[in-house]
Structure formats: C-alpha cells, structure tokens
Design an enzyme around this catalytic site. Structure first.
Site, short mmCIF file in Angstrom:
data_model
loop_
_atom_site.label_atom_id
_atom_site.label_comp_id
_atom_site.label_asym_id
_atom_site.label_seq_id
_atom_site.Cartn_x
_atom_site.Cartn_y
_atom_site.Cartn_z
N ALA A 11 1.32 -47.63 -28.02
CA ALA A 11 2.25 -48.55 -27.35
C ALA A 11 3.38 -49.04 -28.24
CB ALA A 11 1.47 -49.75 -26.81
N GLY A 14 8.50 -45.36 -28.03
CA GLY A 14 8.68 -44.36 -26.99
C GLY A 14 8.14 -44.74 -25.64
N GLY A 16 5.07 -45.29 -24.56
CA GLY A 16 4.10 -46.39 -24.52
C GLY A 16 4.76 -47.75 -24.51
N SER A 143 1.52 -32.88 -20.39
CA SER A 143 2.82 -32.25 -20.61
C SER A 143 2.92 -31.01 -19.73
CB SER A 143 2.98 -31.84 -22.07
OG SER A 143 4.17 -31.10 -22.27
N TYR A 166 -0.23 -28.16 -29.76
CA TYR A 166 0.07 -29.25 -28.82
C TYR A 166 -0.15 -28.80 -27.38
CZ TYR A 166 3.12 -32.32 -26.04
OH TYR A 166 3.63 -33.15 -25.08
#
Length: 293
Positions: A11, A14, A16, A143, A166
């Site tokens: 958080a 970005g 978050g 994603s 990723y």
C-alpha cells in the site's frame, strides 16, 4: 452500520496507495501493509489528511519471507474485529536486472514466492476472520501478462528472465484464485482476480525499462469495483481484464494443472509436513519487491 475494513498489501506506492486513498474517501477502515515503516507512516498520514475520519492502521511485513506472511496474518487476526476485504496487491515485478535470479527467504524463486505463495498463504491465514466477517471479498491483482507454468522447472532454473518469471507467477495466482473460490463457495467469501490496467505509471514498470501508458487511477477503478460494487457481490472465481469478465490463459482452466500447482504450493508452504499454519475450510536476506502491472 459498521465500517468496512479492508487490508491492502503493497500500500505504500502505486496501485496500492491509489486504492487506499479511494477507499478512505468511501469511509473504509484501512489496514495498510508495507515492508518499510517510514513509507507506511507516510502513506498513512496522506490518507488521514485526505479522509480525516477514516481509521488507518499499518502492518509491517516482508512478503518475501513466508514466516513474516504467517506473522502478518496472525497479527491481523489478533488485532482486528473484522475483515471485509483483502486486496493482494504487493508484487515482485520483472526487476531492474531481469537476468539476475533472486530468491525468497525460504530459497524459492522470488517472483513465484511473492506473487503466488505469499498471497495464497495470507488468504489462508486470514480465512477465520474473513469467514466470520462474511460477506467478504478477496481481490487478487494479477496481470494480462501470463505464461504457462512448466512443472518440470517451476522455479525457472533454466532460461531465467524476470518478466517470464513474473508472468508465470501471475498465472499461478490466477489458478489459485479459481481453486480458492471453488473451495469457499457458500461461505460468503468471494475470490476474484483481475488485470487492473496496462502499463500503469508505477516504479516497477519503469524499473524494468518499460514506458508507462496510463496513470495509476486507471487501475484503481476496476480493482475497487470488485471490492465494493453490489452488482458483483456474488461473483466469485472470475478473471477480469479491467471491467470485463474474460478468460485467462488456457492453463488456468486445466484442472490437472491446477491440482498439480496446489499440491506443490501446499508442499512449499509446509515443507516438513507438520501443517502449514494456514486455516482451511475443508478438503483440500532482503529482496527488492517492486511493482509491474
């Protein structure tokens, strides 16, 4: 009516941070997770300045260490009377040195550990509180970048590249989302996943050398929708591309592959076979964590 209480991982920057500011304006009580206390304090102060009446509490943990993930869940269970929402947003991106293979505290490939094992373990650890607070919603930030998992080389010991790791880890997150949603059906806890926006202006996107295409706010709106919109209150086990309910990578619908992933996941979370310390409803060094979505 009691305030909704939402835990947001990652958080401090970005997406978050954007989600935290949005939910604070809606009157939510916020539990903000980060791995740097100074940055946590800064974002908590920013939230309080924006929404003075919104309760804000911070939780420090490095999600690259499964022991800290378990401790985080235990601390939240002990301190919080309810939990209406959980956003698994913290993520290890492709990295500024994508050919350098990195490892978690337990020795697992870093992206697989932070993007899949940690959020799965956190949900497991928080299930008693989530189910007691039902209806509750879990939102896993995935994603559109997804690549099939090679079960003969899950940790990418061969041909390693950060973005590949990723993409595989994000598919693992999606597959685990589907498994959790099926398991929790009927409990009042929904579990969904989404691609929030393409190439948001985040530190991780820039660190990998990509050019941001949209602002963070573009990802905040579809993520918050899955948390608060009454129209999706009963929706569970779905993958969204922003606001659109769509199909993920085909491997996500391969039940044999999902079973294989979950067997591996439980084994990695419980390497000694003594119980992984995560609640179930039935049946079945330091690392730099950045963001790329």
């Amino acid at each position: 009516m009691s305030r909704h209480t939402t835990l947001i991982t990652g958080a401090t920057q970005g997406l978050g941070r954007g989600i935290a500011l949005d939910l604070a304006a809606r009157g939510h009580a916020l539990l903000l997770h980060g791995r740097d206390q100074g940055r946590l304090d800064a974002v908590a102060a920013e939230v309080r300045d924006t929404a003075p009446d919104a309760p804000v509490r911070t939780y420090l943990a490095d999600l690259a260490d499964l022991d800290q993930v378990r401790s985080l869940a235990a601390r939240v269970r002990a301190a919080e009377p309810r939990l209406d929402g959980l956003v698994n947003n913290a993520v290890a991106g492709g990295g500024a040195e994508p050919l350098r293979r990195e490892f978690s505290r337990q020795g697992h490939e870093l992206r697989f550990a932070v993007n899949h094992l940690a959020p799965y373990a956190l949900v497991r650890g928080l299930l008693p509180l989530l189910t007691a607070s039902a209806p509750a919603r879990v939102v896993n930030v995935a994603s559109i970048g997804q690549e099939a998992i090679d079960f003969d080389d899950v940790m990418l010991e061969h041909g390693y590249e950060g973005l590949r790791a990723y993409c595989r880890s994000k598919l693992a997150m999606i597959m685990a989302t589907f498994e959790l949603a099926a398991e929790l059906d009927g409990t009042g806890v929904t579990v969904n996943t989404l691609h929030p926006a393409h190439l948001m202006d985040t530190e991780g996107v820039r660190a990998y050398g990509l050019t941001p295409a949209v602002g963070v706010d573009e990802g905040v709106r579809p993520t918050v929708r899955l948390l608060v919109d009454p129209d999706v209150a009963g929706t569970t086990g779905r993958y969204f591309d922003r606001f659109t309910d769509t199909r993920a990578h085909e491997q996500a619908y391969d039940t044999a592959a999902r079973a294989r992933l979950m067997e591996l996941t439980h084994r990695l979370l419980d390497p000694h076979g003594g119980g992984d310390g995560c609640a179930r409803t039935g049946g079945t060094g330091t690392n730099r964590v950045t963001t790329i979505q």
